[in-house]
Design a protein around this motif. Structure first.
Motif, PDB file in Angstrom:
ATOM      1  N   ARG A 185      -1.561   0.638  -2.996  1.00 55.13           N
ATOM      2  CA  ARG A 185      -2.339   1.355  -1.985  1.00 55.13           C
ATOM      3  C   ARG A 185      -2.375   0.615  -0.655  1.00 55.13           C
ATOM      4  O   ARG A 185      -2.355   1.237   0.413  1.00 55.13           O
ATOM      5  CB  ARG A 185      -3.766   1.577  -2.493  1.00 55.13           C
ATOM      6  N   ALA A 186      -2.428  -0.718  -0.717  1.00 55.09           N
ATOM      7  CA  ALA A 186      -2.460  -1.494   0.526  1.00 55.09           C
ATOM      8  C   ALA A 186      -1.178  -1.287   1.318  1.00 55.09           C
ATOM      9  O   ALA A 186      -1.212  -1.140   2.546  1.00 55.09           O
ATOM     10  CB  ALA A 186      -2.652  -2.978   0.205  1.00 55.09           C
ATOM     11  N   GLY A 187      -0.045  -1.257   0.620  1.00 57.06           N
ATOM     12  CA  GLY A 187       1.228  -1.021   1.310  1.00 57.06           C
ATOM     13  C   GLY A 187       1.300   0.355   1.932  1.00 57.06           C
ATOM     14  O   GLY A 187       1.821   0.526   3.039  1.00 57.06           O
ATOM     15  N   LEU A 188       0.784   1.364   1.234  1.00 60.19           N
ATOM     16  CA  LEU A 188       0.777   2.721   1.786  1.00 60.19           C
ATOM     17  C   LEU A 188      -0.138   2.811   3.000  1.00 60.19           C
ATOM     18  O   LEU A 188       0.190   3.487   3.986  1.00 60.19           O
ATOM     19  CB  LEU A 188       0.335   3.709   0.712  1.00 60.19           C
ATOM     20  N   THR A 189      -1.275   2.121   2.949  1.00 63.28           N
ATOM     21  CA  THR A 189      -2.186   2.111   4.092  1.00 63.28           C
ATOM     22  C   THR A 189      -1.522   1.458   5.305  1.00 63.28           C
ATOM     23  O   THR A 189      -1.586   1.979   6.425  1.00 63.28           O
ATOM     24  CB  THR A 189      -3.472   1.359   3.741  1.00 63.28           C
ATOM     25  N   GLY A 190      -0.887   0.308   5.081  1.00 63.87           N
ATOM     26  CA  GLY A 190      -0.184  -0.354   6.175  1.00 63.87           C
ATOM     27  C   GLY A 190       0.929   0.499   6.740  1.00 63.87           C
ATOM     28  O   GLY A 190       1.129   0.550   7.962  1.00 63.87           O
ATOM     29  N   LEU A 191       1.648   1.191   5.874  1.00 60.65           N
ATOM     30  CA  LEU A 191       2.740   2.053   6.328  1.00 60.65           C
ATOM     31  C   LEU A 191       2.212   3.212   7.165  1.00 60.65           C
ATOM     32  O   LEU A 191       2.823   3.599   8.173  1.00 60.65           O
ATOM     33  CB  LEU A 191       3.508   2.575   5.119  1.00 60.65           C
ATOM     34  N   ALA A 192       1.070   3.772   6.773  1.00 56.85           N
ATOM     35  CA  ALA A 192       0.475   4.869   7.539  1.00 56.85           C
ATOM     36  C   ALA A 192       0.034   4.400   8.923  1.00 56.85           C
ATOM     37  O   ALA A 192       0.256   5.095   9.929  1.00 56.85           O
ATOM     38  CB  ALA A 192      -0.715   5.447   6.769  1.00 56.85           C
ATOM     39  N   VAL A 193      -0.575   3.225   8.996  1.00 49.72           N
ATOM     40  CA  VAL A 193      -1.010   2.683  10.292  1.00 49.72           C
ATOM     41  C   VAL A 193       0.199   2.419  11.181  1.00 49.72           C
ATOM     42  O   VAL A 193       0.197   2.760  12.381  1.00 49.72           O
ATOM     43  CB  VAL A 193      -1.830   1.402  10.088  1.00 49.72           C
ATOM     44  N   LEU A 194       1.249   1.839  10.617  1.00 49.15           N
ATOM     45  CA  LEU A 194       2.465   1.584  11.400  1.00 49.15           C
ATOM     46  C   LEU A 194       3.100   2.887  11.870  1.00 49.15           C
ATOM     47  O   LEU A 194       3.601   2.966  12.994  1.00 49.15           O
ATOM     48  CB  LEU A 194       3.463   0.785  10.569  1.00 49.15           C
ATOM     49  N   GLY A 195       3.088   3.890  11.004  1.00 51.81           N
ATOM     50  CA  GLY A 195       3.637   5.180  11.392  1.00 51.81           C
ATOM     51  C   GLY A 195       2.898   5.776  12.579  1.00 51.81           C
ATOM     52  O   GLY A 195       3.513   6.338  13.500  1.00 51.81           O
ATOM     53  N   PHE A 196       1.580   5.646  12.579  1.00 57.38           N
ATOM     54  CA  PHE A 196       0.781   6.149  13.697  1.00 57.38           C
ATOM     55  C   PHE A 196       1.152   5.449  14.994  1.00 57.38           C
ATOM     56  O   PHE A 196       1.391   6.096  16.023  1.00 57.38           O
ATOM     57  CB  PHE A 196      -0.702   5.966  13.393  1.00 57.38           C
ATOM     58  N   PHE A 197       1.209   4.117  14.969  1.00 56.54           N
ATOM     59  CA  PHE A 197       1.518   3.385  16.196  1.00 56.54           C
ATOM     60  C   PHE A 197       2.962   3.620  16.646  1.00 56.54           C
ATOM     61  O   PHE A 197       3.238   3.646  17.854  1.00 56.54           O
ATOM     62  CB  PHE A 197       1.259   1.888  15.998  1.00 56.54           C
ATOM     63  N   CYS A 198       3.865   3.801  15.707  1.00 57.44           N
ATOM     64  CA  CYS A 198       5.252   4.106  16.084  1.00 57.44           C
ATOM     65  C   CYS A 198       5.348   5.464  16.768  1.00 57.44           C
ATOM     66  O   CYS A 198       6.099   5.631  17.747  1.00 57.44           O
ATOM     67  CB  CYS A 198       6.147   4.063  14.853  1.00 57.44           C
ATOM     68  N   LEU A 201       6.919  -9.554   7.826  1.00 53.75           N
ATOM     69  CA  LEU A 201       5.816 -10.461   8.141  1.00 53.75           C
ATOM     70  C   LEU A 201       6.036 -11.164   9.474  1.00 53.75           C
ATOM     71  O   LEU A 201       5.084 -11.464  10.200  1.00 53.75           O
ATOM     72  CB  LEU A 201       5.658 -11.505   7.023  1.00 53.75           C
ATOM     73  N   THR A 202       7.301 -11.415   9.821  1.00 54.02           N
ATOM     74  CA  THR A 202       7.613 -12.088  11.081  1.00 54.02           C
ATOM     75  C   THR A 202       7.290 -11.200  12.278  1.00 54.02           C
ATOM     76  O   THR A 202       6.960 -11.706  13.361  1.00 54.02           O
ATOM     77  CB  THR A 202       9.096 -12.498  11.101  1.00 54.02           C
ATOM     78  N   THR A 220       1.403  -7.023   7.903  1.00 49.55           N
ATOM     79  CA  THR A 220       1.143  -7.978   6.819  1.00 49.55           C
ATOM     80  C   THR A 220       1.033  -7.260   5.473  1.00 49.55           C
ATOM     81  O   THR A 220       1.595  -7.715   4.461  1.00 49.55           O
ATOM     82  CB  THR A 220      -0.147  -8.762   7.100  1.00 49.55           C
ATOM     83  N   LEU A 221       0.327  -6.133   5.444  1.00 47.17           N
ATOM     84  CA  LEU A 221       0.205  -5.371   4.197  1.00 47.17           C
ATOM     85  C   LEU A 221       1.562  -4.859   3.718  1.00 47.17           C
ATOM     86  O   LEU A 221       1.883  -4.946   2.525  1.00 47.17           O
ATOM     87  CB  LEU A 221      -0.761  -4.196   4.399  1.00 47.17           C
ATOM     88  N   GLY A 231       4.529  -6.110   4.509  1.00 50.30           N
ATOM     89  CA  GLY A 231       5.355  -7.243   4.119  1.00 50.30           C
ATOM     90  C   GLY A 231       4.986  -7.792   2.755  1.00 50.30           C
ATOM     91  O   GLY A 231       5.871  -8.100   1.938  1.00 50.30           O
ATOM     92  N   ARG A 232       3.696  -7.928   2.490  1.00 53.57           N
ATOM     93  CA  ARG A 232       3.265  -8.415   1.180  1.00 53.57           C
ATOM     94  C   ARG A 232       3.658  -7.455   0.074  1.00 53.57           C
ATOM     95  O   ARG A 232       4.035  -7.867  -1.031  1.00 53.57           O
ATOM     96  CB  ARG A 232       1.749  -8.635   1.175  1.00 53.57           C
ATOM     97  N   THR A 233       3.560  -6.158   0.357  1.00 54.90           N
ATOM     98  CA  THR A 233       3.951  -5.173  -0.651  1.00 54.90           C
ATOM     99  C   THR A 233       5.443  -5.223  -0.918  1.00 54.90           C
ATOM    100  O   THR A 233       5.890  -5.172  -2.072  1.00 54.90           O
ATOM    101  CB  THR A 233       3.544  -3.770  -0.191  1.00 54.90           C
ATOM    102  N   LEU A 234       6.250  -5.323   0.142  1.00 56.23           N
ATOM    103  CA  LEU A 234       7.700  -5.434  -0.044  1.00 56.23           C
ATOM    104  C   LEU A 234       8.050  -6.690  -0.832  1.00 56.23           C
ATOM    105  O   LEU A 234       8.923  -6.665  -1.707  1.00 56.23           O
ATOM    106  CB  LEU A 234       8.396  -5.464   1.321  1.00 56.23           C
ATOM    107  N   GLU A 235       7.371  -7.775  -0.532  1.00 54.23           N
ATOM    108  CA  GLU A 235       7.627  -9.018  -1.256  1.00 54.23           C
ATOM    109  C   GLU A 235       7.288  -8.866  -2.727  1.00 54.23           C
ATOM    110  O   GLU A 235       8.015  -9.341  -3.604  1.00 54.23           O
ATOM    111  CB  GLU A 235       6.810 -10.144  -0.634  1.00 54.23           C
ATOM    112  N   SER A 236       6.187  -8.187  -3.020  1.00 56.04           N
ATOM    113  CA  SER A 236       5.783  -7.981  -4.404  1.00 56.04           C
ATOM    114  C   SER A 236       6.759  -7.061  -5.142  1.00 56.04           C
ATOM    115  O   SER A 236       7.053  -7.276  -6.323  1.00 56.04           O
ATOM    116  CB  SER A 236       4.373  -7.388  -4.448  1.00 56.04           C
ATOM    117  N   VAL A 237       7.276  -6.041  -4.443  1.00 54.49           N
ATOM    118  CA  VAL A 237       8.178  -5.084  -5.081  1.00 54.49           C
ATOM    119  C   VAL A 237       9.576  -5.672  -5.267  1.00 54.49           C
ATOM    120  O   VAL A 237      10.228  -5.458  -6.296  1.00 54.49           O
ATOM    121  CB  VAL A 237       8.247  -3.787  -4.247  1.00 54.49           C
ATOM    122  N   LEU A 238      10.049  -6.430  -4.266  1.00 50.94           N
ATOM    123  CA  LEU A 238      11.427  -6.897  -4.283  1.00 50.94           C
ATOM    124  C   LEU A 238      11.606  -8.235  -4.988  1.00 50.94           C
ATOM    125  O   LEU A 238      12.732  -8.582  -5.353  1.00 50.94           O
ATOM    126  CB  LEU A 238      11.952  -7.021  -2.845  1.00 50.94           C
TER     127      LEU A 238
END
Length: 299
Positions: free
Chosen positions: A29-42, A220-221, A281-282, A284-291
């Motif tokens: 859920r944290a990764g989806l939340t971060g993705l939604a926020v990034l989508g809005f700003f993009c 994350l960078t 950060t959310l 990146g952490r999710t991608l790290e956990s998945v990959l």
């Protein structure tokens, strides 16, 4: 029934891998939340000219009083020149994301090249590249970035280059460690025995195996790069002709908005920086956990 071609089998494997990745990512859920926020700003960055007239950035064309509190016409008030802070904020989104993504791309290219080379080769190439990476890690980032930005001058391109060339050591260390692990695997020895050269082994076997974790680290960078751009712009080293969130905060500080309790000048860009950095950060952490298989097994 005909046997499927190698290309068809490869496509089917890629689709299956992407499907597993999507399912694993959706479970966070944290990764989806971060993705939604990034989508809005993009979306705000892409459609900035439609959301706010670029002419509103011109000081000469500003007609509103300076330091005006929020109104219906100016929801976030105005700056010292009478420009709408909302307009500055919308166009600043484009500049901040552009600097963060472009600087991260530079850091990723340099860090990946240095890391793969240092991990693949032994002897003096590894020693030299490791020493250079350690030197950049030991030198404090902010003073080095300030010196480079001062020498090169205040421009958007220079800020991107400065952040990019000072942010690659972490990626290089990660890639080098992964390369050291990959180069000891049996299939790499088989590829070498079949006549594969160093370039073939690095690009066809090593790089594809280290890129998933590199991409997680790169996300994350981006947040670090955006914070660095905000810091440099706040210190007056950003491009004065292209407003970013750091540019807005610098003007708020230099014109006394903080001491005059003009929250509408300070809070919005600060909140945007926090939200974007948290979202990256959310993700990146999710991608790290998945990959990362080790993190996946630990869940």
């Amino acid at each position: 029934m005909s046997t499927p071609s190698a290309a068809a089998v490869a496509r089917a494997r890629r689709r299956a891998t992407l499907g597993r990745f999507a399912r694993d990512y959706r479970s966070h859920r944290a990764g989806l939340t971060g993705l939604a926020v990034l989508g809005f700003f993009c979306l705000v960055a892409v459609f900035a000219p439609l959301l706010a007239d670029p002419a509103g950035l011109d000081v000469v064309k500003a007609t509103a009083p300076g330091h005006m509190a929020p109104t219906l016409a100016y929801p976030l008030g105005t700056d010292e020149n009478g420009r709408s802070i909302l307009t500055l904020l919308i166009h600043g989104t484009r500049m901040s994301l552009l600097v963060g993504l472009a600087a991260t791309a530079i850091a990723m290219v340099i860090g990946t090249a240095v890391g793969v080379t240092a991990g693949f080769y032994s002897g003096w190439p590894r020693s030299v590249l490791t020493a250079v990476s350690d030197w950049f890690l030991v030198i404090p980032f902010l003073p080095l970035a300030i010196v480079l930005a001062t020498v090169l001058g205040a421009s958007l391109l220079n800020i991107i280059v400065v952040i990019g060339v000072t942010s690659w050591p972490g990626t290089a260390r990660l890639v080098a460690a992964q390369t050291l692990s990959v180069r000891e695997r049996p299939y790499l020895e088989r590829a070498r025995a079949l006549g594969g050269g160093d370039w073939h082994l690095m690009t066809r076997h090593v790089l594809p195996n280290v890129m998933p974790l590199v991409m997680a680290h790169v996300v994350l960078t981006v947040s670090v790069a955006i914070l660095s751009e905000t810091t440099l712009s706040f210190l007056g080293l950003g491009d004065p002709t292209r407003p970013s969130w750091g540019y807005i905060l610098e003007h708020a500080f230099s014109t006394g908005a903080m001491s005059n309790n003009e929250w509408w000048f300070v809070v919005p860009p600060g909140v945007c920086v926090v939200l974007v950095v948290l979202a990256f950060t959310l993700v990146g952490r999710t991608l790290e956990s998945v990959l990362n298989p080790r993190l996946k097994e630990a869940r």
